[in-house]
Scaffold this motif. Structure first.
Motif, PDB file in Angstrom:
ATOM      1  N   ASN A 329      31.181  -9.553  17.979  1.00  0.00           N
ATOM      2  CA  ASN A 329      31.627  -8.196  18.320  1.00  0.00           C
ATOM      3  C   ASN A 329      30.641  -7.115  17.869  1.00  0.00           C
ATOM      4  N   ILE A 330      29.408  -7.551  17.604  1.00  0.00           N
ATOM      5  CA  ILE A 330      28.382  -6.634  17.119  1.00  0.00           C
ATOM      6  C   ILE A 330      27.277  -6.498  18.169  1.00  0.00           C
ATOM      7  N   THR A 331      26.869  -5.265  18.437  1.00  0.00           N
ATOM      8  CA  THR A 331      25.730  -5.026  19.327  1.00  0.00           C
ATOM      9  C   THR A 331      24.444  -5.133  18.522  1.00  0.00           C
ATOM     10  N   VAL A 332      23.593  -6.094  18.886  1.00  0.00           N
ATOM     11  CA  VAL A 332      22.334  -6.301  18.172  1.00  0.00           C
ATOM     12  C   VAL A 332      21.194  -5.710  19.003  1.00  0.00           C
ATOM     13  N   VAL A 333      20.481  -4.760  18.421  1.00  0.00           N
ATOM     14  CA  VAL A 333      19.337  -4.115  19.086  1.00  0.00           C
ATOM     15  C   VAL A 333      18.057  -4.635  18.435  1.00  0.00           C
ATOM     16  N   LYS A 358      24.392 -10.655   7.029  1.00  0.00           N
ATOM     17  CA  LYS A 358      25.777 -10.953   6.673  1.00  0.00           C
ATOM     18  C   LYS A 358      26.433  -9.737   6.006  1.00  0.00           C
ATOM     19  N   ASN A 359      25.704  -9.100   5.092  1.00  0.00           N
ATOM     20  CA  ASN A 359      26.235  -7.899   4.436  1.00  0.00           C
ATOM     21  C   ASN A 359      26.493  -6.783   5.443  1.00  0.00           C
ATOM     22  N   ALA A 360      25.563  -6.625   6.399  1.00  0.00           N
ATOM     23  CA  ALA A 360      25.712  -5.583   7.414  1.00  0.00           C
ATOM     24  C   ALA A 360      26.945  -5.829   8.272  1.00  0.00           C
ATOM     25  N   VAL A 361      27.146  -7.080   8.679  1.00  0.00           N
ATOM     26  CA  VAL A 361      28.292  -7.425   9.519  1.00  0.00           C
ATOM     27  C   VAL A 361      29.599  -7.167   8.766  1.00  0.00           C
ATOM     28  N   GLU A 362      29.648  -7.552   7.499  1.00  0.00           N
ATOM     29  CA  GLU A 362      30.856  -7.353   6.703  1.00  0.00           C
ATOM     30  C   GLU A 362      31.159  -5.874   6.472  1.00  0.00           C
ATOM     31  N   ALA A 363      30.108  -5.035   6.542  1.00  0.00           N
ATOM     32  CA  ALA A 363      30.295  -3.592   6.307  1.00  0.00           C
ATOM     33  C   ALA A 363      30.700  -2.845   7.571  1.00  0.00           C
ATOM     34  N   MET A 364      30.541  -3.501   8.738  1.00  0.00           N
ATOM     35  CA  MET A 364      30.822  -2.817  10.008  1.00  0.00           C
ATOM     36  C   MET A 364      32.221  -3.127  10.519  1.00  0.00           C
ATOM     37  N   LYS A 366      34.882  -2.630  14.103  1.00  0.00           N
ATOM     38  CA  LYS A 366      34.701  -2.995  15.504  1.00  0.00           C
ATOM     39  C   LYS A 366      33.661  -2.100  16.153  1.00  0.00           C
ATOM     40  N   ASN A 367      33.009  -2.641  17.173  1.00  0.00           N
ATOM     41  CA  ASN A 367      31.944  -1.918  17.887  1.00  0.00           C
ATOM     42  C   ASN A 367      30.793  -1.552  16.963  1.00  0.00           C
ATOM     43  N   GLY A 368      30.503  -2.454  16.040  1.00  0.00           N
ATOM     44  CA  GLY A 368      29.382  -2.229  15.131  1.00  0.00           C
ATOM     45  C   GLY A 368      28.049  -2.375  15.843  1.00  0.00           C
TER      46      GLY A 368
END
Length: 459
Positions: A329-333, A358-364, A366-368
């Motif tokens: 569910n994360i947009t990766v640029v 992993k830290n970034a995903v846990e901090a975001m 929805k629509n991260g």
């Protein structure tokens, strides 16, 4: 001339060190102001005694010298008393009193412009008939400062901080006494005390440098070594609490299951499924404890680099692929291309990126959005990982590299990931930096030094 100039520069250097190292410490902040204001007086003396006599156009230089003298005479006691207040109250109170204490300074300059013939515009402050208007508040400010410092020392309970405050008093009390003499001597004797205070000023400065080097007083170390004892204790306490909580949970599960098994075997009819379920729970708990210990051991063991030439784009791609399960569910640029070849340990750098992603995903929520960029910057190459998550508070940012520090409370999160990542980058003679704003997001920078860069892509 040279001696005065060196003294001026040294005062400035000490003030910069204090302010640079811990600008949020109010005592250091105001003490830096005190040193700079005293330096203005020294600069005034240089202009007054050494430059003006050999200059043809003296009027402008004399005006500048008089203005610097007026600033020094008025700001020094102001910064001094605020340093005393900050030291006594240990930054627990808001310094709104600074506005009230600044009123005499403002009123002094107002008087200067009302009566220019007796102000710094025409004469030096210590030769002005209104010099007493400075003395009547500057001297009490100095005495109050001395009193607050002594009281701060006497009421301090911690032996560690008591020693620090004693050394600070040893340095500041003579300085404040000398400063008081700079007001009283011109008032009664119509002479300037600077030449008599010069030797004392030099001795105080040498003591500041010596104590700073040996004891780290005023929050500084000459090599800018940051005092981390408190944060390390806090991190270890946090880590111990997490481990204690996890172990207690698993032991409780094991204990309950064994009690259930005991009850089952004493029943007339043995419930095999119930026993089997309890045994499985015990096995799961022991597996969890084993995995937990292995993870701690893996991230705390000594790092040995197995270096090879690797394209950073491949490492980033591999890390993204390994974390694909949590990026649904994360947009990766991806803002990078191939061609950034560096000499590094591919496995360790990949693990560092795994931790960061992993830290970034846990901090975001929805629509991260996760944005990864590779780019050259001067002589270094940077991998930038940016997220739009909840960010890290200003209070916690300085602790993120401490072992066992974590803002997450999951049973398998021990706050070792960023400590390990920082250690890996240090072994590569690079750096890892974090820039974060609460409720806005976090940027993590992996910085590879010049000696590790083999090829740089031409973007």
């Amino acid at each position: 001339m040279m001696l005065v100039l060196v003294l001026l520069l040294l005062w400035g250097i000490v003030a910069i060190i204090i302010l640079y190292n811990d600008v949020e410490n109010k005592f250091n902040y105001w003490y830096s102001g005190l040193i700079f204001s005293v330096s203005l007086g020294l600069l005034c003396e240089i202009i007054r005694n050494n430059i003006v006599p050999i200059t043809i156009n003296r009027e402008i230089l004399e005006l500048i010298a008089r203005f610097l003298s007026a600033l020094s005479y008025r700001l020094s006691p102001y910064f001094g008393i605020l340093a005393g207040v900050a030291m006594y109250y240990q930054d627990k109170r808001k310094m709104k009193i600074s506005i009230v204490l600044f009123l005499p300074v403002i009123l002094g300059f107002i008087v200067d412009f009302i009566y220019p013939e007796a102000s710094f515009i025409t004469v030096f402050p210590d030769y002005s008939p209104f010099f007493w208007t400075i003395v009547i508040w500057a001297v009490p400010y100095g005495l109050i400062t001395d009193t607050l410092m002594v009281l701060s020392y006497t009421k301090e309970k911690s032996q560690r901080f008591k020693q620090q405050k004693l050394l600070t008093c040893i340095l500041m009390l003579p300085m404040m006494i000398l400063m008081t003499s700079a007001y009283l001597v011109p008032l009664f004797f119509r002479t300037h005390p600077f030449i008599y205070n010069l030797f004392s000023d030099i001795m105080i400065l040498l003591l500041i440098l010596m104590f700073a080097l040996k004891y780290g007083i005023l929050g500084i170390r000459i090599k800018f070594e940051r005092e981390r004892l408190d944060s390390t204790i806090k991190a270890m306490t946090s880590g111990t609490a997490i481990l204690n909580h996890s172990i207690k949970n698993e032991i409780f599960k094991i204990s309950m299951c064994m009690k259930n098994i005991r009850k089952s075997v004493h029943k007339n009819k043995l419930d095999i499924d119930d026993v089997d379920g309890n045994i499985q729970t015990v096995l799961d708990a022991t597996d969890h404890l084993t995995a937990m210990m292995k993870r701690i051991q893996d991230q705390m063991k000594e790092i040995i680099l197995m270096e090879s030439s690797v394209d950073l784009a491949e490492i980033v791609g591999k890390a993204i692929e390994m974390q694909q399960y949590c990026l649904e569910n994360i947009t990766v640029v991806k803002n990078y291309s191939q061609g950034f070849i560096v000499k590094c340990d591919q496995i360790h750098i990949t693990e560092v990126l795994n931790n960061i992603i992993k830290n970034a995903v846990e901090a975001m929520l929805k629509n991260g959005k996760l944005e990864i960029t590779i780019y050259p910057k001067g002589t270094v190459v940077v991998i930038e990982v940016k997220d739009n998550g909840i960010g890290i508070s200003k209070e916690n940012v300085k602790y993120v590299f401490d072992p066992f520090f974590s803002t997450k409370r999951s049973s398998m999160n021990f706050g070792l990931g960023m400590s390990y990542s920082y250690n890996v980058m240090q072994h590569h003679r690079g750096n890892l930096e974090i820039r974060s704003k609460e409720n806005i997001g976090t940027i993590v920078l992996l910085i590879f030094p010049k000696e590790r860069i083999l090829t740089v892509s031409r973007i």
